[in-house]
Design a protein around this motif. Sequence first.
Motif, PDB file in Angstrom:
ATOM      1  N   LEU A   1       0.834  -1.207   0.000  1.00 28.28           N
ATOM      2  CA  LEU A   1       0.000   0.000   0.000  1.00 28.28           C
ATOM      3  C   LEU A   1       0.865   1.252   0.000  1.00 28.28           C
ATOM      4  CD1 LEU A   1      -2.809   1.265   0.174  1.00 28.28           C
ATOM      5  CD2 LEU A   1      -2.676   1.052   2.662  1.00 28.28           C
ATOM      6  N   GLY A   2       1.933   1.233   0.799  1.00 27.92           N
ATOM      7  CA  GLY A   2       2.826   2.382   0.845  1.00 27.92           C
ATOM      8  C   GLY A   2       3.505   2.643  -0.485  1.00 27.92           C
ATOM      9  N   TYR A   3       3.842   1.565  -1.198  1.00 25.31           N
ATOM     10  CA  TYR A   3       4.490   1.718  -2.504  1.00 25.31           C
ATOM     11  C   TYR A   3       3.572   2.411  -3.505  1.00 25.31           C
ATOM     12  CZ  TYR A   3       6.114   0.361  -7.144  1.00 25.31           C
ATOM     13  OH  TYR A   3       6.498   0.377  -8.464  1.00 25.31           O
ATOM     14  N   TYR A   4       2.322   1.966  -3.580  1.00 20.32           N
ATOM     15  CA  TYR A   4       1.395   2.577  -4.534  1.00 20.32           C
ATOM     16  C   TYR A   4       1.025   4.002  -4.125  1.00 20.32           C
ATOM     17  CZ  TYR A   4       0.864  -1.793  -7.058  1.00 20.32           C
ATOM     18  OH  TYR A   4       1.104  -2.917  -7.822  1.00 20.32           O
ATOM     19  N   LEU A   5       0.930   4.245  -2.831  1.00 22.57           N
ATOM     20  CA  LEU A   5       0.684   5.616  -2.385  1.00 22.57           C
ATOM     21  C   LEU A   5       1.870   6.515  -2.709  1.00 22.57           C
ATOM     22  CD1 LEU A   5      -1.046   5.096   1.087  1.00 22.57           C
ATOM     23  CD2 LEU A   5      -2.066   6.026  -0.989  1.00 22.57           C
ATOM     24  N   LEU A   6       3.070   5.953  -2.609  1.00 21.24           N
ATOM     25  CA  LEU A   6       4.264   6.720  -2.956  1.00 21.24           C
ATOM     26  C   LEU A   6       4.255   7.098  -4.428  1.00 21.24           C
ATOM     27  CD1 LEU A   6       6.938   7.818  -1.815  1.00 21.24           C
ATOM     28  CD2 LEU A   6       8.006   5.645  -2.467  1.00 21.24           C
ATOM     29  N   LEU A   7       3.834   6.164  -5.281  1.00 20.48           N
ATOM     30  CA  LEU A   7       3.727   6.473  -6.704  1.00 20.48           C
ATOM     31  C   LEU A   7       2.666   7.543  -6.960  1.00 20.48           C
ATOM     32  CD1 LEU A   7       3.901   2.918  -8.360  1.00 20.48           C
ATOM     33  CD2 LEU A   7       5.744   4.589  -8.087  1.00 20.48           C
ATOM     34  N   LEU A   8       1.606   7.500  -6.171  1.00 19.43           N
ATOM     35  CA  LEU A   8       0.502   8.449  -6.353  1.00 19.43           C
ATOM     36  C   LEU A   8       0.847   9.842  -5.850  1.00 19.43           C
ATOM     37  CD1 LEU A   8      -2.564   8.765  -7.122  1.00 19.43           C
ATOM     38  CD2 LEU A   8      -3.062   8.220  -4.731  1.00 19.43           C
ATOM     39  N   LEU A   9       1.564   9.909  -4.728  1.00 19.06           N
ATOM     40  CA  LEU A   9       1.795  11.192  -4.056  1.00 19.06           C
ATOM     41  C   LEU A   9       3.119  11.849  -4.428  1.00 19.06           C
ATOM     42  CD1 LEU A   9       0.588  10.288  -0.431  1.00 19.06           C
ATOM     43  CD2 LEU A   9      -0.751  11.263  -2.301  1.00 19.06           C
ATOM     44  N   ARG A  10       4.019  11.126  -5.066  1.00 19.10           N
ATOM     45  CA  ARG A  10       5.318  11.703  -5.396  1.00 19.10           C
ATOM     46  C   ARG A  10       5.139  12.892  -6.352  1.00 19.10           C
ATOM     47  NH1 ARG A  10       7.945   7.110  -9.455  1.00 19.10           N
ATOM     48  NH2 ARG A  10       6.362   7.298 -11.102  1.00 19.10           N
ATOM     49  N   PRO A  11       6.126  13.774  -6.444  1.00 15.59           N
ATOM     50  CA  PRO A  11       5.982  15.001  -7.246  1.00 15.59           C
ATOM     51  C   PRO A  11       5.580  14.771  -8.695  1.00 15.59           C
ATOM     52  CG  PRO A  11       7.914  15.162  -5.849  1.00 15.59           C
ATOM     53  CD  PRO A  11       7.399  13.765  -5.689  1.00 15.59           C
ATOM     54  N   ASP A  12       5.996  13.639  -9.301  1.00 17.80           N
ATOM     55  CA  ASP A  12       5.604  13.389 -10.684  1.00 17.80           C
ATOM     56  C   ASP A  12       4.407  12.456 -10.784  1.00 17.80           C
ATOM     57  OD1 ASP A  12       7.044  11.294  -9.676  1.00 17.80           O
ATOM     58  OD2 ASP A  12       8.132  10.853 -11.525  1.00 17.80           O
ATOM     59  N   GLY A  13       3.790  12.109  -9.651  1.00 17.63           N
ATOM     60  CA  GLY A  13       2.522  11.381  -9.663  1.00 17.63           C
ATOM     61  C   GLY A  13       1.373  12.345  -9.902  1.00 17.63           C
ATOM     62  N   TRP A  14       0.235  11.811 -10.348  1.00 19.96           N
ATOM     63  CA  TRP A  14      -0.839  12.734 -10.755  1.00 19.96           C
ATOM     64  C   TRP A  14      -1.386  13.516  -9.561  1.00 19.96           C
ATOM     65  CZ3 TRP A  14      -5.842  12.739  -9.008  1.00 19.96           C
ATOM     66  CH2 TRP A  14      -6.303  11.574  -8.362  1.00 19.96           C
ATOM     67  N   LEU A  15      -1.534  12.886  -8.396  1.00 21.45           N
ATOM     68  CA  LEU A  15      -2.029  13.622  -7.236  1.00 21.45           C
ATOM     69  C   LEU A  15      -0.970  14.569  -6.697  1.00 21.45           C
ATOM     70  CD1 LEU A  15      -4.433  14.018  -5.414  1.00 21.45           C
ATOM     71  CD2 LEU A  15      -3.612  12.160  -3.958  1.00 21.45           C
ATOM     72  N   GLY A  16       0.292  14.138  -6.754  1.00 23.75           N
ATOM     73  CA  GLY A  16       1.368  15.011  -6.326  1.00 23.75           C
ATOM     74  C   GLY A  16       1.500  16.236  -7.205  1.00 23.75           C
ATOM     75  N   GLN A  17       1.308  16.049  -8.512  1.00 22.83           N
ATOM     76  CA  GLN A  17       1.371  17.177  -9.443  1.00 22.83           C
ATOM     77  C   GLN A  17       0.230  18.152  -9.202  1.00 22.83           C
ATOM     78  OE1 GLN A  17       1.434  15.368 -13.348  1.00 22.83           O
ATOM     79  NE2 GLN A  17       3.661  15.191 -13.360  1.00 22.83           N
ATOM     80  N   LEU A  18      -0.979  17.620  -8.989  1.00 27.35           N
ATOM     81  CA  LEU A  18      -2.122  18.499  -8.724  1.00 27.35           C
ATOM     82  C   LEU A  18      -1.917  19.284  -7.437  1.00 27.35           C
ATOM     83  CD1 LEU A  18      -5.169  16.216  -9.663  1.00 27.35           C
ATOM     84  CD2 LEU A  18      -4.197  18.109 -10.970  1.00 27.35           C
TER      85      LEU A  18
END
Length: 222
Positions: free
Chosen positions: A57-74
């Motif tokens: 779960l932490g890995y996928y959240l990291l992909l989501l929240l990282r600066p180049d992830g879509w949620l991180g970018q937004l």
Amino acid sequence: MDWSPFWLSLKLASITTVLLFLISLPLVYVIYFYGKNIRPVLKAFVSLPLVLPPTVLGYYLLLLLRPDGWLGQLSQRWFDLRLVFSFSGLVIASIIFSLPFMVNPVLSALESLPNTYREAAYTLGKSRWNTLINVLLPNIKASLWVGGVMTFAHTIGEFGVILMIGGSIPNETRVASIAIYNEVEMLNYANANVYAVILLLFSFIVLILVYSYQHQRTRGII
């Protein structure tokens, strides 16, 4: 001893519990009233964090929240807010990781109520939302209380997801569970023992409160 990790843990747990309560009510409403045919799928999706390894779960959240992830970018573009290795990221991760502890007790309690409650409310002209808020929820106050307490306690004890999303930044992401890990790494077993004992006692007291409340409800004392 640095006591800031405990205050940070309490802050994270409090914010997570309040936000999850607000998020869970609409989610429970959708699952209970509109998800009849796919309710098992929806319940499985909500309960996934219970069986999914925290590192996954932490890995996928990291992909989501990282600066180049879509949620991180937004987040960066709209609010100039960095989510990875920040307290805001911990809140998002905690909401997802603790979601089952708030939703499942409430949903199970609603499903155990007789259909007559809902049918009587419809007869009086109440909408589904009014039925949920004014008729059904008052009859499952114990489950709401248990869900809130368990969510708070579970958030206090988070480790794997917190470590992957927040790391160990003092006064920002170093919560009590991470502090124990750090003290053990540095062979400071005395400090680690203090942190661990406090969390152990806290968890035990929470469980005593929950089971005592349920026992008294069963006996009709409260």
